[in-house]
Structures are given as C-alpha cells and as structure tokens.
Design a protein around this motif. Structure first.
Motif, PDB file in Angstrom:
ATOM      1  N   ASP A 123      50.872  46.342  26.403  1.00 27.39           N
ATOM      2  CA  ASP A 123      50.405  47.287  27.423  1.00 27.39           C
ATOM      3  C   ASP A 123      48.956  47.042  27.846  1.00 27.39           C
ATOM      4  O   ASP A 123      48.141  47.964  27.929  1.00 27.39           O
ATOM      5  CB  ASP A 123      50.568  48.728  26.926  1.00 27.39           C
ATOM      6  CG  ASP A 123      50.605  49.734  28.073  1.00 27.39           C
ATOM      7  OD1 ASP A 123      50.894  49.319  29.218  1.00 27.39           O
ATOM      8  OD2 ASP A 123      50.322  50.915  27.832  1.00 27.39           O
TER       9      ASP A 123
ATOM     10  N   ASP B 213      57.627  43.843  35.072  1.00 30.81           N
ATOM     11  CA  ASP B 213      59.036  43.512  35.309  1.00 30.81           C
ATOM     12  C   ASP B 213      59.263  43.038  36.740  1.00 30.81           C
ATOM     13  O   ASP B 213      60.008  42.079  36.980  1.00 30.81           O
ATOM     14  CB  ASP B 213      59.913  44.735  35.016  1.00 30.81           C
ATOM     15  CG  ASP B 213      60.011  45.032  33.526  1.00 30.81           C
ATOM     16  OD1 ASP B 213      59.796  44.110  32.727  1.00 30.81           O
ATOM     17  OD2 ASP B 213      60.284  46.203  33.170  1.00 30.81           O
TER      18      ASP B 213
ATOM     19  N   ASN C 220      52.510  48.066  33.238  1.00 27.85           N
ATOM     20  CA  ASN C 220      53.886  48.434  32.876  1.00 27.85           C
ATOM     21  C   ASN C 220      54.461  49.489  33.815  1.00 27.85           C
ATOM     22  O   ASN C 220      55.652  49.553  34.041  1.00 27.85           O
ATOM     23  CB  ASN C 220      53.950  48.899  31.421  1.00 27.85           C
ATOM     24  CG  ASN C 220      54.068  47.723  30.468  1.00 27.85           C
ATOM     25  OD1 ASN C 220      54.734  46.742  30.754  1.00 27.85           O
ATOM     26  ND2 ASN C 220      53.397  47.811  29.327  1.00 27.85           N
ATOM     27  N   LYS C 221      53.593  50.369  34.338  1.00 28.07           N
ATOM     28  CA  LYS C 221      54.058  51.377  35.284  1.00 28.07           C
ATOM     29  C   LYS C 221      52.900  51.910  36.096  1.00 28.07           C
ATOM     30  O   LYS C 221      51.752  51.630  35.824  1.00 28.07           O
ATOM     31  CB  LYS C 221      54.757  52.526  34.554  1.00 28.07           C
ATOM     32  CG  LYS C 221      53.915  53.200  33.475  1.00 28.07           C
ATOM     33  CD  LYS C 221      54.701  54.287  32.765  1.00 28.07           C
ATOM     34  CE  LYS C 221      53.870  54.946  31.672  1.00 28.07           C
ATOM     35  NZ  LYS C 221      54.609  56.003  30.965  1.00 28.07           N
TER      36      LYS C 221
ATOM     37  N   LYS D 277      52.408  42.370  28.543  1.00 30.10           N
ATOM     38  CA  LYS D 277      53.445  43.376  28.780  1.00 30.10           C
ATOM     39  C   LYS D 277      53.762  44.147  27.501  1.00 30.10           C
ATOM     40  O   LYS D 277      53.784  45.383  27.499  1.00 30.10           O
ATOM     41  CB  LYS D 277      54.714  42.711  29.321  1.00 30.10           C
ATOM     42  CG  LYS D 277      55.875  43.680  29.578  1.00 30.10           C
ATOM     43  CD  LYS D 277      57.102  42.938  30.081  1.00 30.10           C
ATOM     44  CE  LYS D 277      58.226  43.888  30.452  1.00 30.10           C
ATOM     45  NZ  LYS D 277      58.694  44.707  29.316  1.00 30.10           N
TER      46      LYS D 277
ATOM     47  N   THR E  63      54.528  46.022  38.801  1.00 23.57           N
ATOM     48  CA  THR E  63      54.803  46.105  37.366  1.00 23.57           C
ATOM     49  C   THR E  63      55.068  44.709  36.808  1.00 23.57           C
ATOM     50  O   THR E  63      55.385  43.771  37.553  1.00 23.57           O
ATOM     51  CB  THR E  63      56.010  47.006  37.071  1.00 23.57           C
ATOM     52  OG1 THR E  63      57.199  46.370  37.570  1.00 23.57           O
ATOM     53  CG2 THR E  63      55.845  48.385  37.691  1.00 23.57           C
TER      54      THR E  63
END
Length: 235
Positions: free
Chosen positions: A205, A183, A234-235, A202, A181
């Motif tokens: 997206d 993050d 992002n995920k 980020k 990700t």
C-alpha cells in the motif's frame, strides 16, 4: 507538506540532460536546487538509476554474463549517487550516501535503523547500488527502500507529466490519467515500474506519483499535495 517522508526515484537518463551519455552538471544542479526547497520540511530519501552510464541488460545483449553486467550497473548508480551528493552538499544540504554493496571509503553500508535515524535528523539519504542483488532494477530498490523506510509515497520523477493511455511523445491523442489504481494500471498494461517493484508497492500500500521532474517547482508542489502528475494507489 502533505507527505512527511518521501522516496524520490530518479532515472539515470534524467541526469544526462541534453547529453547523449554521462552526467549533465547543469541538470544535476537544477535537481539539487529543487530538492533544497524541500530540505528541512520533509524527510527525503533518493534512489537513482544508472542507465546514463551502464545497464546490466545491455551487457547481456552483448554476450556478457547478466550477473556481471548487473553489478557493473550497480557501480554506475554509485557514480550518479556521488554526483548528486556533491551537488546537494554544494547547496548546504546535509546528506548520507548508503550503499547496498560495501564501499566503506565512499558510503555507509545499508542498515535500516541507521538510515531511518538519518532521515529523522533531517539528512537527505541517497541509496546507491540498487538492492545489492543482480536481476533487480533500481525501481525494485526504490520500492524496497520506501517500504523499509516507511515512506508515505514514492515520487517517480520523469520527463513526462504523468501516466498516459499511450506514449505522449509518439501518440498525440494520448490522454493523461490524474489517478489510477494498481489493478487498473496492470490490466491496461501501463508501464510505470517493473513488475517486481509494482507488486511490492501494491501489496504494501505504497502510492506512487509519476510527475515531470524537469519542470521547476513540480517537486515541491507534489509534496505539498497539489495535483501534479498521476497518482497510482490501491483505491
């Protein structure tokens, strides 16, 4: 194809091939052949760096004004963009070269609607001269253009096959991430793009796939959705 519209980011250094400076004609011809495999199957935009010719940061270290150096770097990206355009057209690929700085004799000015229309018509659009502003890298230009073109993904072509826990060329124990990700990448201090570009992707997206562009067939495999390289999302 998994992705309908993609932005391919190439570094200027990638065009050097085995040379120490400038453009390797064989390498750029190889890239054109790889891009041809996608032609008419995917809408493709390209951003190229200029580090094989000149970098604004290097100018600043030599005592030159950073703004002047960055504009020189933008001109370097145009040289690379023109070289790639010539290689693509040799493969009968229809292209448009778009510049963030007005150069009417060699490129169109950047107009978002016109650039999108070129993509819709199946032309490969090459974005040159970065963002047109000093203090911004071509990574930032790639992120910005990807967002403006509403690209599905940024494909960052490098000479390594993804993102690792450490530099795989220096650390034999480095392990590769298949997915990570934004993050996690930030918290681990992984160098993927400059922070401006990274934040743009980020917040908007836009996923990034880092892969080895020098391996034949990789570009087509990535666009087809095969698990090549490392996906940052992002995920």
């Amino acid at each position: 194809m998994k992705y309908k519209r993609v932005l391919l980011k190439l570094s200027g250094e990638a065009l050097m091939g085995d040379k120490l400076f400038g453009i390797d004609n064989n390498r750029i011809a190889e890239y054109a052949a790889e891009i041809k495999k996608l032609y008419q199957n995917v809408e493709l935009a390209i951003v190229i760096g200029g580090g094989n010719i000149f970098r604004g940061v290097q100018a600043e270290k030599g005592g030159m004004d950073r703004t002047q150096g960055d504009y020189m770097g933008m001109l370097a990206t145009m040289i690379n963009s023109m070289a790639l355009q010539a290689a693509l057209e040799k493969e009968d690929i229809k292209t448009r070269l778009v510049s963030a700085i007005e150069m009417r004799e060699i490129a169109e000015p950047f107009i978002k609607r016109r650039a999108v229309r070129h993509l819709e018509k199946g032309r490969v659009v090459i974005f040159g001269a970065g963002t047109g502003n000093p203090y911004f890298t071509t990574d930032s230009a790639a992120a910005l253009r990807a967002i403006e073109m509403q690209a599905d993904v940024i494909l960052k072509g490098t000479r390594v096959d993804g993102i690792y826990t450490a530099d795989p060329e220096k650390d034999p124990d480095a392990t590769k991430y298949d997915t990570i990700t934004f993050d996690e990448a930030y918290n681990k201090g992984l160098s993927i793009m400059d922070m401006t570009a990274f934040t743009l992707c980020k917040e908007n997206d836009v996923p990034i796939i880092v892969f080895n562009m020098n391996t034949k067939g990789n570009l087509e495999k990535v666009v087809n959705g095969e698990k090549i390289g490392t996906l940052v999302a992002n995920k």
